[in-house]
Design a protein around this motif. Structure first.
Motif, PDB file in Angstrom:
ATOM      1  N   MET A 167       0.874  -1.183   0.000  1.00 50.16           N
ATOM      2  CA  MET A 167       0.000   0.000   0.000  1.00 50.16           C
ATOM      3  C   MET A 167       0.906   1.226   0.000  1.00 50.16           C
ATOM      4  N   THR A 168       0.840   2.035  -1.052  1.00 59.49           N
ATOM      5  CA  THR A 168       1.769   3.154  -1.198  1.00 59.49           C
ATOM      6  C   THR A 168       1.067   4.488  -0.995  1.00 59.49           C
ATOM      7  N   SER A 169       1.821   5.438  -0.460  1.00 57.81           N
ATOM      8  CA  SER A 169       1.308   6.800  -0.278  1.00 57.81           C
ATOM      9  C   SER A 169       2.444   7.782  -0.559  1.00 57.81           C
ATOM     10  N   VAL A 170       2.103   9.024  -0.856  1.00 60.11           N
ATOM     11  CA  VAL A 170       3.100  10.065  -1.127  1.00 60.11           C
ATOM     12  C   VAL A 170       2.872  11.250  -0.190  1.00 60.11           C
ATOM     13  N   LYS A 171       3.899  12.071  -0.045  1.00 60.82           N
ATOM     14  CA  LYS A 171       3.764  13.265   0.800  1.00 60.82           C
ATOM     15  C   LYS A 171       3.103  14.415   0.044  1.00 60.82           C
ATOM     16  N   TYR A 172       3.391  14.496  -1.256  1.00 60.47           N
ATOM     17  CA  TYR A 172       2.850  15.608  -2.053  1.00 60.47           C
ATOM     18  C   TYR A 172       2.234  15.059  -3.333  1.00 60.47           C
ATOM     19  N   ARG A 173       1.082  15.615  -3.699  1.00 62.12           N
ATOM     20  CA  ARG A 173       0.390  15.203  -4.914  1.00 62.12           C
ATOM     21  C   ARG A 173      -0.303  16.422  -5.534  1.00 62.12           C
ATOM     22  N   GLU A 174       0.271  16.967  -6.592  1.00 65.13           N
ATOM     23  CA  GLU A 174      -0.302  18.088  -7.357  1.00 65.13           C
ATOM     24  C   GLU A 174      -0.447  19.377  -6.551  1.00 65.13           C
ATOM     25  N   SER A 175       0.177  19.467  -5.415  1.00 64.09           N
ATOM     26  CA  SER A 175       0.105  20.704  -4.633  1.00 64.09           C
ATOM     27  C   SER A 175       1.230  20.699  -3.606  1.00 64.09           C
ATOM     28  N   ASP A 176       1.351  21.830  -2.919  1.00 64.43           N
ATOM     29  CA  ASP A 176       2.379  21.929  -1.880  1.00 64.43           C
ATOM     30  C   ASP A 176       1.877  21.441  -0.522  1.00 64.43           C
ATOM     31  N   LYS A 177       0.623  21.053  -0.488  1.00 64.15           N
ATOM     32  CA  LYS A 177       0.047  20.589   0.773  1.00 64.15           C
ATOM     33  C   LYS A 177       0.562  19.191   1.101  1.00 64.15           C
ATOM     34  N   GLU A 178       1.105  19.066   2.316  1.00 61.91           N
ATOM     35  CA  GLU A 178       1.648  17.766   2.712  1.00 61.91           C
ATOM     36  C   GLU A 178       0.526  16.806   3.070  1.00 61.91           C
ATOM     37  N   TRP A 186      -3.396   2.610   8.994  1.00 55.44           N
ATOM     38  CA  TRP A 186      -3.111   2.543  10.432  1.00 55.44           C
ATOM     39  C   TRP A 186      -4.185   1.795  11.213  1.00 55.44           C
ATOM     40  N   GLU A 187      -5.278   1.473  10.554  1.00 51.52           N
ATOM     41  CA  GLU A 187      -6.301   0.657  11.197  1.00 51.52           C
ATOM     42  C   GLU A 187      -5.951  -0.828  11.151  1.00 51.52           C
ATOM     43  N   ILE A 188      -4.922  -1.156  10.371  1.00 50.49           N
ATOM     44  CA  ILE A 188      -4.459  -2.545  10.296  1.00 50.49           C
ATOM     45  C   ILE A 188      -3.655  -2.871  11.552  1.00 50.49           C
ATOM     46  N   GLN A 189      -3.731  -4.093  11.992  1.00 49.55           N
ATOM     47  CA  GLN A 189      -2.985  -4.532  13.185  1.00 49.55           C
ATOM     48  C   GLN A 189      -1.497  -4.218  13.007  1.00 49.55           C
ATOM     49  N   PRO A 190      -0.881  -3.484  13.938  1.00 53.65           N
ATOM     50  CA  PRO A 190       0.504  -3.004  13.790  1.00 53.65           C
ATOM     51  C   PRO A 190       1.534  -4.080  13.469  1.00 53.65           C
ATOM     52  N   ILE A 193       2.154  -4.919   9.760  1.00 49.54           N
ATOM     53  CA  ILE A 193       2.621  -3.870   8.844  1.00 49.54           C
ATOM     54  C   ILE A 193       4.139  -3.715   8.916  1.00 49.54           C
ATOM     55  N   LYS A 194       4.740  -3.576   7.766  1.00 50.42           N
ATOM     56  CA  LYS A 194       6.156  -3.212   7.681  1.00 50.42           C
ATOM     57  C   LYS A 194       6.245  -1.924   6.874  1.00 50.42           C
ATOM     58  N   THR A 195       6.654  -0.842   7.505  1.00 53.53           N
ATOM     59  CA  THR A 195       6.720   0.462   6.836  1.00 53.53           C
ATOM     60  C   THR A 195       8.067   0.638   6.153  1.00 53.53           C
ATOM     61  N   ILE A 196       8.031   0.991   4.886  1.00 55.63           N
ATOM     62  CA  ILE A 196       9.251   1.229   4.101  1.00 55.63           C
ATOM     63  C   ILE A 196       9.172   2.640   3.528  1.00 55.63           C
ATOM     64  N   TYR A 197      10.201   3.430   3.789  1.00 51.40           N
ATOM     65  CA  TYR A 197      10.233   4.812   3.305  1.00 51.40           C
ATOM     66  C   TYR A 197      11.038   4.920   2.008  1.00 51.40           C
ATOM     67  N   THR A 198      10.823   6.012   1.291  1.00 46.98           N
ATOM     68  CA  THR A 198      11.482   6.224  -0.003  1.00 46.98           C
ATOM     69  C   THR A 198      12.996   6.165   0.108  1.00 46.98           C
TER      70      THR A 198
END
Length: 217
Positions: A167-178, A186-190, A193-198
């Motif tokens: 499941m991927t997400s980005v910090k910025y998408r078509e704007s400067d708003k983070e 985050w509703e998934i059982q911790p 989940i394995k979080t991988i950053y860019t």
């Protein structure tokens, strides 16, 4: 038995078994014009046919597969849709594509919406755009039932994965708003989940390239 005779024999078996299922009598009018011994022989032949199973050819297998897929789509619609109307079901089936019945053995990437993913399964699934405000969409007039519907859709997408789910997400998408990751993540059982950053991915790629260059040289 010749091919044409096999086809006729198979058709006769289907007819006999269909009348048997509906408790209907078999109407064979010419029998009444035959001699008694011939009529007895015919009836013995029909009795023997009743004990046989109809022959199954490729067309039968394809038809059975179509029926099974349709039944599965009805069951999936019943379990996952709040709107049980015929129009809702037709809309749901209209979203289904050939990708829903693709063979797993095919080495390819299939792109689809969460709606059209219903009824499918893949070894690896990648869900993109998992940012708060994108999935789920956050609107001022949004009700709790709307949010629950999106949560259900997210669950549908997640459960398409048989082995691995990304499941991927980005910090910025078509704007400067983070942007922030979707609350559904985050509703998934911790511990699941394995979080991988860019930065981690970038470092891993650089390391892999350096290792490849060393091997080549």
């Amino acid at each position: 038995m010749e091919e044409e005779n096999i086809a006729f024999y198979s058709a006769a078996l289907r007819y006999i078994h269909s009348t048997k299922e509906h408790n209907s009598a078999i109407e064979l009018l010419p029998i009444s014009y035959t001699d008694a011994p011939e009529e007895e022989e015919i009836m013995r032949f029909l009795d023997r046919m009743r004990g046989e199973k109809p022959l199954i050819d490729r067309e039968d297998e394809e038809w059975n597969s179509i029926q099974a897929r349709f039944q599965n789509s009805v069951i999936d619609f019943e379990q996952n849709s709040y709107d049980k109307s015929l129009s809702a079901f037709l809309t749901y089936t209209a979203l289904l594509t050939g990708s829903d019945v693709s063979e797993e053995s095919e080495d390819k990437i299939t792109m689809m919406t969460v709606h059209s993913a219903k009824g499918t399964e893949f070894p690896v699934v990648i869900m993109i755009g998992m940012e708060q405000g994108n999935f789920p969409i956050i609107l001022p007039e949004q009700s709790e039932s709307d949010l629950e519907e999106e949560r259900r859709l997210c669950y549908v997408g997640m459960t398409r994965a048989k082995k691995q789910l990304y499941m991927t997400s980005v910090k910025y998408r078509e704007s400067d708003k983070e942007l922030t990751p979707s609350q559904f993540i985050w509703e998934i059982q911790p511990d699941l989940i394995k979080t991988i950053y860019t930065d981690q991915i970038r470092k891993a790629l650089v390391k892999k390239r350096k290792k490849r260059n060393i091997i080549i040289s």
